[in-house]
Design a protein around this motif. Sequence first.
Motif, short mmCIF file in Angstrom:
data_model
loop_
_atom_site.label_atom_id
_atom_site.label_comp_id
_atom_site.label_asym_id
_atom_site.label_seq_id
_atom_site.Cartn_x
_atom_site.Cartn_y
_atom_site.Cartn_z
N THR A 107 43.45 28.78 -33.40
CA THR A 107 42.84 27.85 -32.45
C THR A 107 42.21 28.61 -31.29
O THR A 107 41.12 28.27 -30.83
N TYR A 108 42.90 29.65 -30.83
CA TYR A 108 42.36 30.44 -29.72
C TYR A 108 41.01 31.06 -30.12
O TYR A 108 40.05 31.03 -29.36
N GLN A 109 40.97 31.55 -31.35
CA GLN A 109 39.74 32.13 -31.88
C GLN A 109 38.64 31.08 -31.97
O GLN A 109 37.51 31.29 -31.56
N LEU A 110 39.02 29.92 -32.50
CA LEU A 110 38.08 28.81 -32.68
C LEU A 110 37.49 28.37 -31.34
O LEU A 110 36.28 28.22 -31.18
N MET A 111 38.36 28.17 -30.37
CA MET A 111 37.92 27.72 -29.05
C MET A 111 37.02 28.78 -28.42
O MET A 111 36.01 28.45 -27.77
N SER A 112 37.38 30.07 -28.60
CA SER A 112 36.56 31.14 -28.03
C SER A 112 35.20 31.19 -28.70
O SER A 112 34.18 31.40 -28.05
N ASN A 113 35.18 31.00 -30.02
CA ASN A 113 33.91 31.05 -30.74
C ASN A 113 32.97 29.95 -30.28
O ASN A 113 31.77 30.17 -30.11
N TYR A 114 33.51 28.75 -30.12
CA TYR A 114 32.65 27.62 -29.78
C TYR A 114 32.40 27.49 -28.29
O TYR A 114 31.35 27.06 -27.86
N ASN A 115 33.40 27.83 -27.47
CA ASN A 115 33.29 27.52 -26.04
C ASN A 115 33.36 28.76 -25.14
O ASN A 115 33.46 28.64 -23.93
N GLY A 116 33.33 29.95 -25.74
CA GLY A 116 33.31 31.18 -24.94
C GLY A 116 34.67 31.52 -24.34
O GLY A 116 35.71 31.02 -24.80
N VAL A 117 34.65 32.35 -23.32
CA VAL A 117 35.91 32.75 -22.68
C VAL A 117 36.52 31.54 -21.98
O VAL A 117 35.80 30.58 -21.63
N VAL A 118 37.83 31.59 -21.78
CA VAL A 118 38.52 30.46 -21.15
C VAL A 118 37.83 30.11 -19.84
O VAL A 118 37.74 30.95 -18.95
N GLY A 119 37.32 28.91 -19.73
CA GLY A 119 36.61 28.49 -18.53
C GLY A 119 36.26 27.02 -18.65
O GLY A 119 36.84 26.30 -19.46
N GLU A 120 35.28 26.61 -17.87
CA GLU A 120 34.95 25.19 -17.81
C GLU A 120 34.57 24.60 -19.18
O GLU A 120 34.82 23.44 -19.45
N ASP A 121 33.95 25.43 -20.01
CA ASP A 121 33.53 24.93 -21.32
C ASP A 121 34.70 24.55 -22.22
O ASP A 121 34.51 23.94 -23.26
#
Lengths: 805, 119
Positions: free
Chosen positions: A683-697
């Motif tokens: 999930t961490y990989q998935l979220m990073s792929n779609y929404n970039g580094v942890v942030g507003e996205d």
Amino acid sequence: MRFLSPFLSAILLIACLITLNTKFGSIPPLGTFFDPDAGFWANAELDLPESEQLHLEGLKAEVSVVFDERRVPHIFAQNEHDLFLAQGYITAQQRLFQMEIQTYDAAGRLSEIIGENPQVQQRDLTTRRWGMPWAAELKVAEVQKDSTSWAIVSAYSQGVNAYINTLSPKNYPIEYKVLNAAPEAWSPLKTSLLHMNMLRTLAGGSSDDRTSRTAAYFGQDFIEKFFNTDPEALEAIIPSSHEWEFEAERPEAPQTEFVPKTADRIQFFEPNAGVGSNNWAVHGSKTASGYPILAGDPHLSLSLPSIWMEMQLHAPDYNAYGVTFQGIPGILIGFNEHIAFSETNTGSDVMDWYEITFKDASKNEYWYDNTWKPTTKRIEEITVKGGNIITDTLVFTHHGPVMRANTSDTLAEPVYHAMRWIGHEAGNSLATFIRLNKAKNYSDYVDALKEYVAPAQNFVFASNEGDIAIWVNGKLPNKWDYQGQKVSDGSNPDYDWQGWIPHAHNPHHKNPPRGFVSSANQESTHDSYPYYLADEFAPYERGRRINDLLREMDQITPQDMMDMQMDNYSLHAESIVPELVEWIIKDSLNAKELEFLVQMSSWNFEMNADLKQPGFFYYWWRTLTRSIFSDEYEAADTELRYPDRDRVVEVLKNEPGFYLIDNIETESVETLQELVTDAYSYTYQLMSNYNGVVGEDWNWGFVMNNDINHVGQIPGFGANDVYSGGSYEAINATRFGYGPSWRMVVELGPEVKGWGVYPGGITGNPGSPNYDAFIENWRTGNHFELNFYREKPDESLFELTLQSN
Amino acid sequence: MILALLIIVSAFILNLFLPWWSIALAGLIFGFVFKEKALTSFLWGFTALFILWGSQAMYTHLANDGVLTGRIAEMLGVGSPLIVVLITGVIGGIVGGLSTLTGSLMNPKKTRLLSTRIP
């Protein structure tokens, strides 16, 4: 310049004009469409509509329609005939295309306006095979028997047609211009077709085939564990403390269980996962005013124009405010000077599938009760735009229409299934709403509910007399336990629906000691209820959350109820996230993953738009359940039935060594801890792929991708990415284009007051700023105070006077 | 110039009462009457109806605060509402150009009935 002969030039000009006047595929005729006088430009609203007087054929007296500052129409008529005629007129004026496209869909006629398109054709065919138009005709005949109801739908129809007759192509709603189509005359049959559409959306789900296959694959123990066991945290609509004061007469179950030849892919519409709703009413003993407060928010697929339109209907002995469903007379969710009402869907099992054996290929006879019984037939014709005609012969058994299992081609003999569905039951459910509009007290409400057939709804009620109540209402088949959970034997009368639960035995309670009634599509009752309703209701979380909050509240104000409708708290997250965090093998995580785990473990379980944890949790849970189930489910090579999440949570917590956890594709034996950890990293990989580094996205408001699409799926006519909080399991059930399609709070009392908002506007014209004007208030939970007039107000934004001869 | 003005005015009036393709009549008639050279006819006809449809579209776009053009632009996938205005103008222009050209070519006489220039 010889080649420029007048002949050549004229040919070129004519070719150009014909091209610009012709529709190619989905592209409208460009000349007609871009014409600044009569093309789409004519639909751009340049000014507010002006007050005017119109002559309206069929009126008995003058009718005034007052549009308030939000353009909500308030109809003031001098008799009920005129009231419904004007309702038809105004509804068509605001929402004609929406009304029509829904009836085309319900009649299996989409191909007539859309043209050659394999998917659309298949949908039309399936609609016909479901017997939608056939049943709509049955219902019209039933309505016709009741002179009052017939007068209402006829007047409404007359009003719609009066509006259509004022139109020339120039002022057609814009969608007709896009599709290069024209409106068609309205009739009471179309009102019935819309009713069929509601039935398909709200009562058109069935898991019979998937349950049969799941039982065949995993065994009956699996069915018992996941589908026949309620989660402990469940609070049914009628609480367990309720005592049933009647004896039930139940049909007897067959001695042995039928095993179908095949249960593979009978033609279903995919069940509509977005359907659900909340409603509740609190007693005066718990409110600041001492009078009851009622709240309701139906959850549906969100669309523009909104599925609902606010309206007030006023005539002698008739004064109701609320939302209308376009094409159906009356107010469907609302209030009057005495009472308020709102519905949520009931998940009772009202669609069953029966395996049928025909005598021969003619399908003229089928085996039933040890004899060959004749079938009846009906021919359906689909006229595809462009001239092609498709015909299909429907075969009916006494159960209902017959369909052929898709995969039975590979079997020696084709396998057929007949459908028994409440949607085919004749009845006049629409009269219920008219009577609710006029109801003055509890007994009027119960009288109105008695004749209602389907789709079954949980009708919540509150009155000025101080009563609150809820009825699980609709015609419910009286079944033996788990009858119709799987595919049934079409030749054995024991599997037939053998009668109905008497209306007085429908689950209900009035003024319970706890001081409130509520529903959120969860199970209607606990096991003490002496009848069987279904094995598939919404998970417990929303209903439980509503009850938990209401129990603790006192001195309740309408604002408290509006805030509660915006509650994003996830009991689902509360019930499993602490365990997930604990189960993670921290040594396997990298530094960034560990850093985010701190955020996950400090989360307050609110599915708020501005938080990062909700989106992460949403995908983490999905990934985990997929890794638990998909190895076994995919090996089955057919579609199996998935358990509900609330029961999965319970099983995982109680049996961490549950056998499905192991991945059958590997040699090693996986533990729950490993799966949870892998799912986390994935999930961490998935979220990073779609929404970039942890942030507003990573904010849930973006991740949930909340698009409100146009009702005819025309791009640009919807509202994309409406940033919002909410979740399936939260009271505010907003997510992925589904959610509360209308939020209403009504405070009863000497002066009834209402608040409400839906994501849309009044007019269905995308060229008007009013088209989506309420979305921002809906998104932020700022309900509008509703203008509920006792008599015609002196001031308005604009006013329409409809005159008789 | 006069040719263009006459086409604009007559096409505007025709389009109020007749279907959109009636604007071609304006081009045909005045193309015939003026009998300009082929290219000149086409350009004046194009300009006239580009201006007519384009400005009608622009007026509606502005008076409607771009509510509808924004949606149509998204529907057509063209990015900007102004392109929707432009397309409208170009469609009008093509019809205007072709019809005026056809009108002028259909006039067998060598002499003009009217001049585009004010004498």
